[in-house]
Scaffold this motif. Structure first.
Motif, PDB file in Angstrom:
ATOM      1  N   THR A 465      55.894  73.879  67.016  1.00 39.66           N
ATOM      2  CA  THR A 465      56.115  72.712  66.158  1.00 39.66           C
ATOM      3  C   THR A 465      54.864  71.844  66.072  1.00 39.66           C
ATOM      4  O   THR A 465      54.441  71.444  64.980  1.00 39.66           O
ATOM      5  CB  THR A 465      57.290  71.879  66.711  1.00 39.66           C
ATOM      6  OG1 THR A 465      58.463  72.691  66.758  1.00 39.66           O
ATOM      7  CG2 THR A 465      57.546  70.663  65.843  1.00 39.66           C
ATOM      8  N   VAL A 805      57.376  74.673  59.697  1.00 41.44           N
ATOM      9  CA  VAL A 805      57.545  73.433  60.459  1.00 41.44           C
ATOM     10  C   VAL A 805      59.005  72.993  60.451  1.00 41.44           C
ATOM     11  O   VAL A 805      59.551  72.582  61.484  1.00 41.44           O
ATOM     12  CB  VAL A 805      56.644  72.323  59.891  1.00 41.44           C
ATOM     13  CG1 VAL A 805      57.014  70.961  60.476  1.00 41.44           C
ATOM     14  CG2 VAL A 805      55.181  72.630  60.186  1.00 41.44           C
ATOM     15  N   ALA A 808      60.946  75.214  62.788  1.00 45.22           N
ATOM     16  CA  ALA A 808      60.536  74.965  64.169  1.00 45.22           C
ATOM     17  C   ALA A 808      61.178  73.679  64.693  1.00 45.22           C
ATOM     18  O   ALA A 808      61.704  73.642  65.816  1.00 45.22           O
ATOM     19  CB  ALA A 808      59.018  74.884  64.268  1.00 45.22           C
ATOM     20  N   VAL A 809      61.145  72.608  63.901  1.00 39.50           N
ATOM     21  CA  VAL A 809      61.771  71.347  64.311  1.00 39.50           C
ATOM     22  C   VAL A 809      63.274  71.531  64.470  1.00 39.50           C
ATOM     23  O   VAL A 809      63.880  71.042  65.433  1.00 39.50           O
ATOM     24  CB  VAL A 809      61.468  70.238  63.290  1.00 39.50           C
ATOM     25  CG1 VAL A 809      62.265  68.974  63.611  1.00 39.50           C
ATOM     26  CG2 VAL A 809      59.978  69.923  63.267  1.00 39.50           C
TER      27      VAL A 809
END
Length: 864
Positions: A465, A805, A808-809
């Motif tokens: 992240t 992203v 991932a978050v």
């Protein structure tokens, strides 16, 4: 060089995503430990006579309680046995996950299976979930020298390898088959009923479950299937009455789980957790008479549901089946059992024997408690504990010790003959109470999580992240609007993962975000009259899309367009479907086959689209004939002579041929121009859309057409930046998933199109088709991204990194929620399924469709 470095960084970050997810999964979904070996009678155990010497265990997959006990049930013979007191009915509570493999484990071992069995249940070729080393009532029969036979779902063959003397397994996932999958079981019954060389016969019928997956519990196929299954019960019961070697046989009719209003299962809805359970034998008539004489009331008086629609008769735990069957067959209770002998069956023994039977169950459960709580045995041996008020104990262990001492003292009083008349009653009551409390506490014990692996997985994901955000920030700046909306939306989504109700109803988050985002775009485009009108059209379509399929937990069965409107307006449905296919046809003809003579190109495009349309029409006529208007019968006359498998294979063949032609003759042609490359990229998208139409439910086909209209309108917005396009695609990927019936529940997994073109079970093909059919709308938007982005070199790199992203978050948030809430009441019903969906979104959808197929389309399209 900067581009190479950037792409290498993106590849490295994306590599970390599955590593982190799988590490966390290994720590979060461990196998639960079990006591090895088979249980045996101890020196303290008193042998009691066995009321039965054979058992026929008939499982009807997805046999919800109302299918047997309801007024509209087809199980009329079974209901007559209940009325005659020769059958004892229950609603068996099945804990989540409500899918076949863990439920069979619970029924046979009496234990609570791990949630990882959800994954193993779909990996039909997997053998790591075997019960060869774990005690169960089948192994107990085998250890005594008995013989076992099995016909039906081959899950039993995987769980119990080499256990059956004779067997014939069928695949549990070939959901297109309603008939042969059951006929393959029934054809063995008469021969086996004539034999006297078996002690247990397992029959596992799959047709009713397949009907549910394909058409739902209200399907026209459902009642005839219930009548068919009731006929099997009648055939077996009649043999028990007429054949001497079956006179001491117990017939058990059981559902491994139920189903929800959509016909699926896997979650914790009441319909999914409420299968029927019926014990049948002429000998039970005597049990009913003894019970009524003692209690002054019938053993099982007819009842209506106590709560909701499925609580017929008394409710028992599904794990109670294992100790009940072993006790009725005179066998030791399986070592890892957490179930309790169903108390009504105690009346098959005399007064003293009842207490001995319950004490054996209590001693077996005590061994589990001693392993789980090492201090238990020490506390039992300690003196001075007052067990007059066990409910006031300071801890679960204290309470269990107190209850054990109370039951042991009462049992000893009965053995010593002290106050014998009342001792029998109080000893039995205290033992039943003790066993139930054992069961409650042990069943609620948290899984043995590996926190180190969970932390390692989360650490890897945090690194991914941070790296992703670090790489994304320099690429941002194309739109202040998108640059601020993306982080706010992502953080709001991450925070939502810690609330069970938000996870269950996640669709509302995306519907709200979509409405807000498109309103913002409308305000941005309002000065351009044409664009403004187009945005209004998008918002109107978005409103229709939201009402297409009700999903989530609270409103899954509520009226929507598919369930309430189309059954009354089938012509509207098929006009929309025909328009959807015609739209693809015109686009293929316009953008593809450009090097072929115009007339022949039109014929080829027509043949491809007609093959796809005819397959879906044939599929619909087989799956839900009531939704096919009579004016389409003329088409079915020509398609009925071909099987659905053959028709689907033909569609896949023409789609593959179209894509190969486009790559070979349009994309890689030496004289390919900028315009021809644009058309080739568009043609690939059209062939992909034809495949997606084939893989979705026919009632959802118009949604793909609506998505195409929205995509075209977005591509016409000259002021839409690349970052705004990425954010729009991200939002619509999730809106489309939920609007097509998806949810964060195992029960929402749609298997109806998982076997298109497949004649038998193949884990790779079926897995791929299942992924596609459940993410059809999301894949459409992932595929469309290549045509929506402006086409500058950095646009695709920024898009992929933004998507990475976000996932991932999301992964970090779900991991943190699962870790922090691992002792939460809903950990296995809400948060664990969400983690499985996270795995599918990230590893399956993001890599395969978002990055993989999207990159192919982007590479074909010429840059600016």
């Amino acid at each position: 060089m900067r581009g190479l470095s950037s792409w290498l960084s993106i590849a490295a970050i994306n590599f970390l995503l599955p590593v982190g997810i799988l590490l966390f999964a290994k720590g979060f979904f461990p196998y639960k430990p079990f006591l090895p070996g088979l249980a045996v009678f101890g020196d303290e155990d008193v042998r009691t006579p066995a009321p039965f010497d054979k058992v026929v265990f008939m499982v009807v997959d997805a046999l919800r309680s109302d299918f047997v006990y309801g007024e509209r049930s087809g199980f009329k013979f079974t209901q007559s046995l209940i009325s005659d007191s020769v059958a004892i009915p229950y609603t068996a509570h099945a804990t989540s996950p409500t899918i076949t493999m863990p439920r069979v484990k619970a029924i046979t071992t009496g234990s609570i299976p791990g949630f990882l069995d959800v994954i193993l249940n779909f990996a039909e070729s997997d053998t790591s979930s075997t019960l060869a080393q774990q005690d169960n009532w089948l192994a107990q029969i085998k250890a005594r020298g008995g013989k076992l036979v099995m016909y039906g779902d081959d899950t039993w063959l995987k769980l119990f390898p080499g256990m059956f003397e004779r067997n014939d397994g069928t695949s549990s996932f070939f959901v297109s088959d309603f008939t042969e999958v059951d006929n393959n079981v029934t054809r063995h019954i008469d021969d086996e009923l004539k034999r006297d060389d078996w002690n247990a016969m397992v029959l596992h019928y799959l047709g009713l479950d397949h009907i549910g997956h394909k058409s739902g519990p209200q399907s026209a196929f459902m009642l005839p299937k219930q009548v068919e299954m009731d006929g099997i019960v009648e055939r077996i019961y009649t043999a028990m009455e007429t054949q001497p070697h079956l006179s001491s046989t117990l017939l058990v009719l059981a559902g491994d789980h139920g189903m929800n209003d959509a016909g699926n299962h896997g979650g914790s809805g009441e319909g999914e957790t409420s299968p029927a359970l019926v014990f049948m034998s002429p000998r039970l008539k005597q049990l009913g008479a003894l019970y009524e004489e003692s209690h002054g009331s019938a053993l099982k008086a007819p009842t209506v549901p106590k709560s909701g629609d499925f609580g017929f008769y008394s409710t028992v735990e599904q794990s109670d089946v294992a100790p009940t069957i072993t006790s009725l067959l005179g066998l030791p209770v399986p070592r890892n059992n957490l179930g309790v002998l169903i108390p009504e069956f105690l009346w098959l023994w005399n007064e003293g024997e009842r207490i001995d039977v319950m004490m054996r169950n209590a001693r077996q459960l005590r061994t589990i408690v001693a392993v789980q709580y090492p201090e238990f045995e020490r506390m039992v041996l300690a003196r001075g504990m007052n067990h007059n008020s066990c409910g006031d104990s300071a801890s679960d262990v204290d309470e269990l010790v107190c209850l054990w001492k109370d039951a042991a003292d009462r049992y000893a009083s009965w053995v010593d003959g002290k106050d014998n008349e009342s001792a029998i009653k109080t000893a039995k009551e205290s033992l039943v109470k003790l066993c139930r409390r054992y069961q409650e506490i042990l069943s609620g014990v948290a899984s043995n999580y590996d926190l180190r692996l969970m932390a390692a997985g989360m650490a890897v994901m945090i690194i991914a992240t941070v790296a992703g955000i670090t790489g994304l920030v320099p690429l941002m700046g194309g739109s202040v609007l998108a640059d601020w909306t993306f982080p706010v939306m992502t953080l709001a989504y991450a925070g939502m993962m810690f609330a069970s109700s938000f996870v269950e109803e996640e669709q509302h988050f995306w519907y709200w975000v979509a409405s807000g985002w498109f309103m913002v775009l409308f305000l941005k485009e309002r000065r351009n009259q044409a664009s403004g009108l187009g945005m209004i059209g998008i918002m109107v379509l978005l409103r229709i899309i939201r009402r297409w399929n009700q999903t989530g937990q609270k409103h899954a069965g509520a009226p929507d367009i598919v369930k309430a409107f189309f059954p009354e307006h089938t012509t509207v449905l098929w006009i929309l479907i025909i328009v959807s296919y015609f739209d693809v046809l015109t686009r293929i003809w316009k953008n593809g086959l450009r090097r072929i003579d115009g007339q022949f190109a039109w014929f080829a495009a027509m043949a491809a689209v007609m093959a796809a349309f005819c397959f879906k029409l044939s599929f619909a006529a087989y799956d839900a004939a009531e939704l096919v208007p009579s004016w389409l019968d003329f088409v079915l006359k020509y398609t009925n002579e071909y099987s659905l498998v053959t028709q689907a294979q033909a569609v896949f063949g023409v789609v593959a041929a179209g894509m190969i032609y486009t790559f070979v003759f349009e994309v890689n042609a030496g004289d390919a121009t900028h315009e021809s490359r644009e058309c080739a990229a568009a043609a690939l998208g059209e062939f992909a859309d034809l495949f997606l139409l084939t893989q979705t439910r026919f009632t959802n086909i118009p949604l793909i057409f609506f998505f195409r209209l929205i995509s075209r309108q977005l591509s016409s917005l000259a002021t839409l930046t690349a970052t705004e396009t990425t954010l729009t695609v991200l939002i619509m990927q999730h809106v489309s998933f939920f609007s097509m019936g998806g949810a964060n529940a195992i029960s929402s997994v749609d298997l109806s199109n998982a076997y298109n073109g497949v004649a038998g079970y193949n884990v790779i093909l079926v897995g791929f088709l299942t992924l596609v059919s459940n993410w059809v709308g999301s894949i459409f938007w992932a595929s469309s991204t290549a045509s929506l982005l402006p086409g500058k070199p950095d646009d695709w790199r920024r898009h992929v990194l933004t998507m990475t992203v976000f996932y991932a978050v999301a992964a970090v948030a779900v991991m943190a929620a699962c870790t922090a809430l691992r002792t939460h009441l809903f950990i296995w019903t809400v948060f664990s399924p969400k983690y499985l969906y996270l795995m599918a979104w990230t590893i399956g959808f993001h890599f395969v469709a978002g990055v993989g197929w999207g990159s192919v389309r982007w590479a074909v399209r010429p840059g600016e």
